[in-house]
Design a protein around this motif. Structure first.
Motif, mmCIF file in Angstrom:
data_model
loop_
_atom_site.group_PDB
_atom_site.id
_atom_site.type_symbol
_atom_site.label_atom_id
_atom_site.label_comp_id
_atom_site.label_asym_id
_atom_site.label_seq_id
_atom_site.Cartn_x
_atom_site.Cartn_y
_atom_site.Cartn_z
ATOM 1 N N ALA A 83 0.825 -1.358 0.136
ATOM 2 C CA ALA A 83 -0.165 0.058 -0.285
ATOM 3 C C ALA A 83 0.851 1.231 0.070
ATOM 4 N N SER A 84 0.808 2.006 -0.967
ATOM 5 C CA SER A 84 1.520 3.408 -1.000
ATOM 6 C C SER A 84 0.968 4.425 -0.298
ATOM 7 N N ARG A 85 1.726 4.841 0.541
ATOM 8 C CA ARG A 85 1.246 6.065 1.129
ATOM 9 C C ARG A 85 1.524 7.269 0.580
ATOM 10 N N TYR A 86 1.817 7.143 -0.664
ATOM 11 C CA TYR A 86 2.055 8.496 -1.515
ATOM 12 C C TYR A 86 0.857 8.713 -2.509
ATOM 13 N N ASP A 87 0.477 7.605 -3.113
ATOM 14 C CA ASP A 87 -0.639 7.819 -4.199
ATOM 15 C C ASP A 87 -1.910 6.968 -3.792
ATOM 16 N N GLN A 88 -1.691 6.117 -2.519
ATOM 17 C CA GLN A 88 -2.845 5.262 -2.091
ATOM 18 C C GLN A 88 -3.154 3.978 -3.007
ATOM 19 N N VAL A 89 -2.290 3.782 -3.939
ATOM 20 C CA VAL A 89 -2.275 2.750 -4.686
ATOM 21 C C VAL A 89 -1.971 1.462 -4.052
ATOM 22 N N MET A 90 -2.962 0.186 -4.108
ATOM 23 C CA MET A 90 -2.550 -1.005 -3.238
ATOM 24 C C MET A 90 -2.494 -2.113 -4.239
ATOM 25 N N ARG A 91 -1.717 -3.009 -4.111
ATOM 26 C CA ARG A 91 -1.446 -4.224 -4.411
ATOM 27 C C ARG A 91 -2.115 -5.336 -3.853
ATOM 28 N N ILE A 92 -3.239 -6.233 -4.471
ATOM 29 C CA ILE A 92 -3.629 -6.990 -3.496
ATOM 30 C C ILE A 92 -3.413 -8.503 -4.379
ATOM 31 N N GLN A 93 -3.607 -9.318 -3.737
ATOM 32 C CA GLN A 93 -3.699 -10.747 -4.141
ATOM 33 C C GLN A 93 -5.083 -11.219 -3.735
ATOM 34 N N ILE A 94 -5.905 -11.886 -4.839
ATOM 35 C CA ILE A 94 -7.238 -12.295 -4.567
ATOM 36 C C ILE A 94 -7.100 -13.776 -4.608
ATOM 37 N N ARG A 95 -7.618 -14.512 -3.668
ATOM 38 C CA ARG A 95 -7.597 -15.863 -3.564
ATOM 39 C C ARG A 95 -8.115 -16.555 -4.892
ATOM 40 N N GLY A 96 -7.227 -17.479 -5.544
ATOM 41 C CA GLY A 96 -7.708 -18.204 -6.583
ATOM 42 C C GLY A 96 -7.196 -17.475 -8.046
ATOM 43 N N ARG A 97 -6.569 -16.383 -7.910
ATOM 44 C CA ARG A 97 -5.999 -15.909 -8.955
ATOM 45 C C ARG A 97 -4.512 -15.851 -8.754
ATOM 46 N N LYS A 98 -4.061 -15.977 -9.994
ATOM 47 C CA LYS A 98 -2.291 -16.028 -10.048
ATOM 48 C C LYS A 98 -1.944 -14.575 -10.020
ATOM 49 N N GLU A 99 -2.251 -13.889 -10.814
ATOM 50 C CA GLU A 99 -1.641 -12.160 -10.611
ATOM 51 C C GLU A 99 -2.063 -11.500 -9.461
ATOM 52 N N ALA A 100 -1.343 -10.783 -9.119
ATOM 53 C CA ALA A 100 -1.841 -9.609 -8.176
ATOM 54 C C ALA A 100 -2.148 -8.496 -8.862
ATOM 55 N N ILE A 101 -3.054 -7.700 -8.335
ATOM 56 C CA ILE A 101 -3.617 -6.445 -8.986
ATOM 57 C C ILE A 101 -3.300 -5.223 -8.127
ATOM 58 N N ALA A 102 -3.137 -4.222 -8.999
ATOM 59 C CA ALA A 102 -2.830 -2.917 -8.589
ATOM 60 C C ALA A 102 -4.155 -1.961 -8.509
ATOM 61 N N LEU A 103 -4.935 -1.327 -7.316
ATOM 62 C CA LEU A 103 -6.034 -0.688 -7.359
ATOM 63 C C LEU A 103 -5.662 0.585 -6.776
ATOM 64 N N GLY A 104 -6.360 1.776 -7.592
ATOM 65 C CA GLY A 104 -6.321 3.169 -6.921
ATOM 66 C C GLY A 104 -7.410 3.256 -5.918
ATOM 67 N N PRO A 105 -7.367 4.666 -5.334
ATOM 68 C CA PRO A 105 -8.348 4.762 -4.513
ATOM 69 C C PRO A 105 -9.691 4.802 -4.836
ATOM 70 N N ALA A 106 -9.784 5.066 -6.213
ATOM 71 C CA ALA A 106 -11.352 5.469 -6.576
ATOM 72 C C ALA A 106 -11.992 4.111 -6.415
ATOM 73 N N ILE A 107 -11.310 3.051 -6.536
ATOM 74 C CA ILE A 107 -12.000 1.589 -6.329
ATOM 75 C C ILE A 107 -11.912 1.057 -4.902
ATOM 76 N N THR A 108 -10.631 1.221 -4.171
ATOM 77 C CA THR A 108 -10.525 0.699 -2.915
ATOM 78 C C THR A 108 -11.384 1.503 -1.729
ATOM 79 N N ASN A 109 -11.862 2.710 -1.976
ATOM 80 C CA ASN A 109 -12.411 3.488 -1.145
ATOM 81 C C ASN A 109 -14.076 2.874 -1.103
ATOM 82 N N GLN A 110 -14.372 2.278 -2.252
ATOM 83 C CA GLN A 110 -15.797 1.800 -2.493
ATOM 84 C C GLN A 110 -15.824 0.339 -2.009
ATOM 85 N N ILE A 111 -14.646 -0.220 -1.827
ATOM 86 C CA ILE A 111 -14.754 -1.854 -1.242
ATOM 87 C C ILE A 111 -14.673 -2.064 0.348
ATOM 88 N N PHE A 112 -15.349 -2.770 0.875
ATOM 89 C CA PHE A 112 -15.450 -2.919 2.375
ATOM 90 C C PHE A 112 -15.350 -4.429 2.377
#
Length: 116
Positions: A83-112
Motif C-alpha cells: 500500500a503506497s502512502r504517496y498515491d494510495q495505490v494498493m497491490r492485492i492478491q485475490i485468492r484463486g487468482r494467479k496475478e496480483a492487481i494494483a488498485l487506486g483509491p477510486a476503487i479501494t474506497n468503495q470496497i469494504f
C-alpha cells in the motif's frame, strides 16, 4: 410498493434469511434490528493482512462489471501485498487468482472488507 408481512417472510425464508443485500449492505431483521457491521474500507488494510470482501458501495454498472472481472466480488478473499502512502495505490492478491492487481483509491474506497 407494499407487500404483506406473510409474503415478506416467505420471500426471506426462500432466500435463506439473508443478512446482507447483493451489494453487501446490511438488511434489518423482521424486528427492524440492523446487524452489526464490522466492515472497513479496503484502504484500511495493512500489508500482509487478509480479509473477505463483504460490501461494495459502487453504483456504476461498469465499475461493478470491472470488479466482477477482477474477481472482487462479495465473499472474495483478499490479501494486501503493498500500500503506497504517496498515491494510495494498493497491490492485492485475490485468492484463486494467479496475478496480483494494483488498485487506486477510486476503487479501494468503495470496497469494504471484514478482516480475517
Amino acid at each position: 410498493h407494499v407487500i404483506s408481512e406473510d409474503f415478506e417472510m416467505r420471500i426471506a425464508k426462500a432466500m435463506g434469511y439473508p443478512v446482507r443485500d447483493p451489494h453487501g449492505e446490511p438488511i434489518p431483521s423482521a424486528a427492524l434490528v440492523m446487524p452489526k457491521d464490522k466492515s472497513v474500507p479496503l484502504t484500511k488494510l495493512q500489508p500482509k493482512q487478509e480479509a473477505i470482501v463483504c460490501k461494495v458501495h459502487a453504483q456504476d454498472a461498469g465499475l461493478l462489471k470491472h470488479l466482477k472481472r477482477l474477481g472482487l466480488i462479495i465473499g472474495a478473499r483478499v490479501k494486501t501485498l503493498e500500500a503506497s502512502r504517496y498515491d494510495q495505490v494498493m497491490r492485492i492478491q485475490i485468492r484463486g487468482r494467479k496475478e496480483a492487481i494494483a488498485l487506486g483509491p477510486a476503487i479501494t474506497n468503495q470496497i469494504f472488507v471484514e478482516k480475517t
